[in-house]
Design an enzyme around this catalytic site. Structure first.
Site, PDB file in Angstrom:
ATOM      1  N   SER A 257     -27.242  24.497   0.042  1.00 42.55           N
ATOM      2  CA  SER A 257     -26.181  24.216  -0.785  1.00 42.55           C
ATOM      3  C   SER A 257     -26.331  22.572  -0.870  1.00 42.55           C
ATOM      4  CB  SER A 257     -24.857  24.284  -0.042  1.00 42.55           C
ATOM      5  OG  SER A 257     -24.754  23.442   1.066  1.00 42.55           O
ATOM      6  N   LYS A 258     -25.306  22.043  -1.789  1.00 44.95           N
ATOM      7  CA  LYS A 258     -25.507  20.500  -2.060  1.00 44.95           C
ATOM      8  C   LYS A 258     -25.721  19.819  -0.888  1.00 44.95           C
ATOM      9  CE  LYS A 258     -24.846  19.023  -5.983  1.00 44.95           C
ATOM     10  NZ  LYS A 258     -26.375  19.012  -6.122  1.00 44.95           N
ATOM     11  N   ARG A 259     -25.189  20.211   0.313  1.00 46.89           N
ATOM     12  CA  ARG A 259     -25.318  19.469   1.670  1.00 46.89           C
ATOM     13  C   ARG A 259     -26.594  19.215   1.982  1.00 46.89           C
ATOM     14  NH1 ARG A 259     -24.757  22.408   6.052  1.00 46.89           N
ATOM     15  NH2 ARG A 259     -24.626  24.531   4.917  1.00 46.89           N
TER      16      ARG A 259
END
Ligand code: GLU
Length: 498
Positions: A257-259
């Site tokens: 994910s983005k993180r």
């Protein structure tokens, strides 16, 4: 023996966002399969979710595919015998197949609205039961009940009648046998109350009508496959083969994910990843050439080696360092011109370019200037990754500064006074209206050091930090030459008075 039928595969993105790593990997594996088997690669846009689909996303997906070099034989812009290739333009076809199913009583009208469903779900849960998504409420509505709802023009969806006994299974080309008990498969909606088909229905109708032989997609779709197989059954169609590719995880083994960092193809492009390196790395997410074969491969070589049999069924972890390494290996074989072709858009995208007062030797435009910068950097930033951050100080005064180095070398009385003297000496000794070469700057710095009884390094360290913001950079005199006299002096003065 019959000659094998060339496969027809498809990538069927919903235009609801950018082209992400997962989608790009799905597209790539389909493309590789088609290209390695002499098959056909179809691009189909699944835009029946009117609220979430957008033209920007559609454009971004096509741009991402083009950037990766994944050309499609049929689809938007390419045409083909099975179009249109945007589902929003195929509504009549879904309607016709719904009517067929309705005539055969294989589907039924469902008048439940969201509130009805939510209330019944809550009741089931309260009683300790499991809510699978639908409870068959409208399955057996009698003619009077239906007539009453119709009289009040109550909207209705259409649901598929699914069997309650037995099981639905398939032999997955990647995962082997998958089986679901029919009792857990609910009568899902195939056409919504607004008349639009759901993904499940449109996907089956299109895969069949487009002659798709293999549906290769992410394993987040495994739970859709049994229901889709039941739609094939209801329509008396032979289903294609299915293959579900392993999930992509972040380095910490949680869903990517983005993180974790960049996840869209466009972000990687901005960071200096080149298309063939991205393709190479994506290919390795779940596939490997096997044996001791080198993993750094050009796309053509991957096509030559690709086989669905070698696609792994266990999740693949995204490794940013490995991508950077593969990128560096690909960039190594590029000529300086090719490297420049890649780097220039990265710089232009920042809104940077050669300014009038730079007075640089033999660099009359941004391209020529960048060529000089890359030549000066040599192998140091040859991966191009984060290039704008690395060379931003050549284009803007508002660049990254290493605060610790600044405090140590620049922001002290000694640092400031040395920078001030140096700026003065450069203005006095050099004609700053003309381009000056590295040797000229060097001459002034060494002479001044001697005059002040200092080592050259005593002037060079603060100058380097003042000019580049960094404690390490390419040769400082070349940096001065490429910054140009006026900017060099101005930055030294600014730092001296900060
Ligand atoms: N539109 C679906 C998605 O983007 C496609 C799924 C499939 O390949 O069947 O997830």
């Amino acid at each position: 023996m019959n000659a094998p039928v060339p496969p027809r595969v498809r990538f069927a993105p919903s235009p609801t966002g950018h082209l992400h790593v997962g989608g790009a990997r799905t597209a790539l594996f389909n493309w590789l399969y088609a290209r390695s088997q002499g098959g056909t690669f179809v691009l189909r846009i699944e835009d029946t979710d009117q609220e979430r689909s957008s033209d920007e996303s559609y454009a971004a997906i096509l741009e991402g595919m083009n950037w990766l070099g994944l050309d499609w034989d049929e689809g938007p812009d390419a045409g083909g015998d099975f179009g249109p290739y945007r589902q929003s333009e195929r509504l009549d076809l879904y309607r016709a197949h719904l009517i067929k199913l309705a005539t055969e009583d294989k589907v039924y009208r469902c008048f439940c609205n969201a509130d009805d469903l939510a209330a019944r779900e809550a009741a089931v849960r309260e009683a300790g039961g499991v809510w699978e998504g639908y409870d068959g409420h409208c399955r057996h509505l009698d003619a009077d009940a239906i007539a009453a709802f119709e009289a009040e023009s109550r909207p209705h969806a259409w649901r598929l009648r699914t069997p309650d006994e037995g099981s639905t299974f398939w032999y997955d080309v990647i995962v082997d046998k998958r089986e679901f008990q029919n009792e857990v498969l609910v009568d899902r909606v195939i056409v919504k109350a607004d008349g639009f088909p759901t993904y499940q229905f449109a996907c089956v109708v299109d895969d069949h009508l487009m002659g798709i032989t293999h549906v290769l997609r992410g394993d987040d779709h495994v739970s859709n496959t049994p229901f889709q197989l039941l739609i094939y059954q209801a329509l008396d169609w032979k289903p294609p083969k299915f293959g579900h590719m392993p999930m992509i995880l972040g380095p910490d083994k949680k869903r990517l994910s983005k993180r974790h960092g960049a996840t869209s193809v466009a972000e990687f492009a901005d960071q200096g990843i080149i298309p063939e390196a991205m393709v190479n790395y994506l290919a390795l997410l779940g596939w490997s050439p096997g044996g001791s074969a080198d993993e750094v491969m050009r796309t053509k070589a991957i096509v030559g080696k690709f086989s669905l049999k070698k696609v792994n069924s266990s999740p693949a972890a995204f490794d940013y360092d490995k991508l950077a390494h593969i990128n560096a290996m690909h960039i190594k074989r590029l000529t300086p011109e090719e490297r420049l072709d890649l780097a220039l858009p990265m710089i232009e995208k920042q809104g940077w370019g050669l300014a009038d007062d730079w007075r640089i030797h033999g660099a009359d435009d941004t391209r020529a200037y960048l060529a000089r910068l890359l030549a000066m950097l040599g192998g140091r930033f040859s991966s191009l990754v984060n290039l704008p951050e690395q060379i931003g100080f050549f284009f803007t005064d508002d660049h990254f500064k290493d605060q610790e180095a600044w405090d140590e070398h620049v922001a002290t009385d000694e640092g400031r006074s040395r920078l001030k003297v140096l700026a003065g000496a450069l203005s006095e000794s050099l004609d700053l209206d003309a381009p000056q070469e590295a040797e000229a700057f060097e001459g002034v710095v060494r002479e001044l050091a001697e005059k002040l009884g200092l080592k050259a390094g005593d002037l060079i360290h603060p100058a380097r930090v003042a000019l580049s913001g960094q404690s390490r950079s390419a040769g400082i005199f070349e940096v001065m030459e490429l910054l140009g006299g006026p900017r060099t002096v101005r930055r030294l003065e600014t730092a001296a008075s900060a």
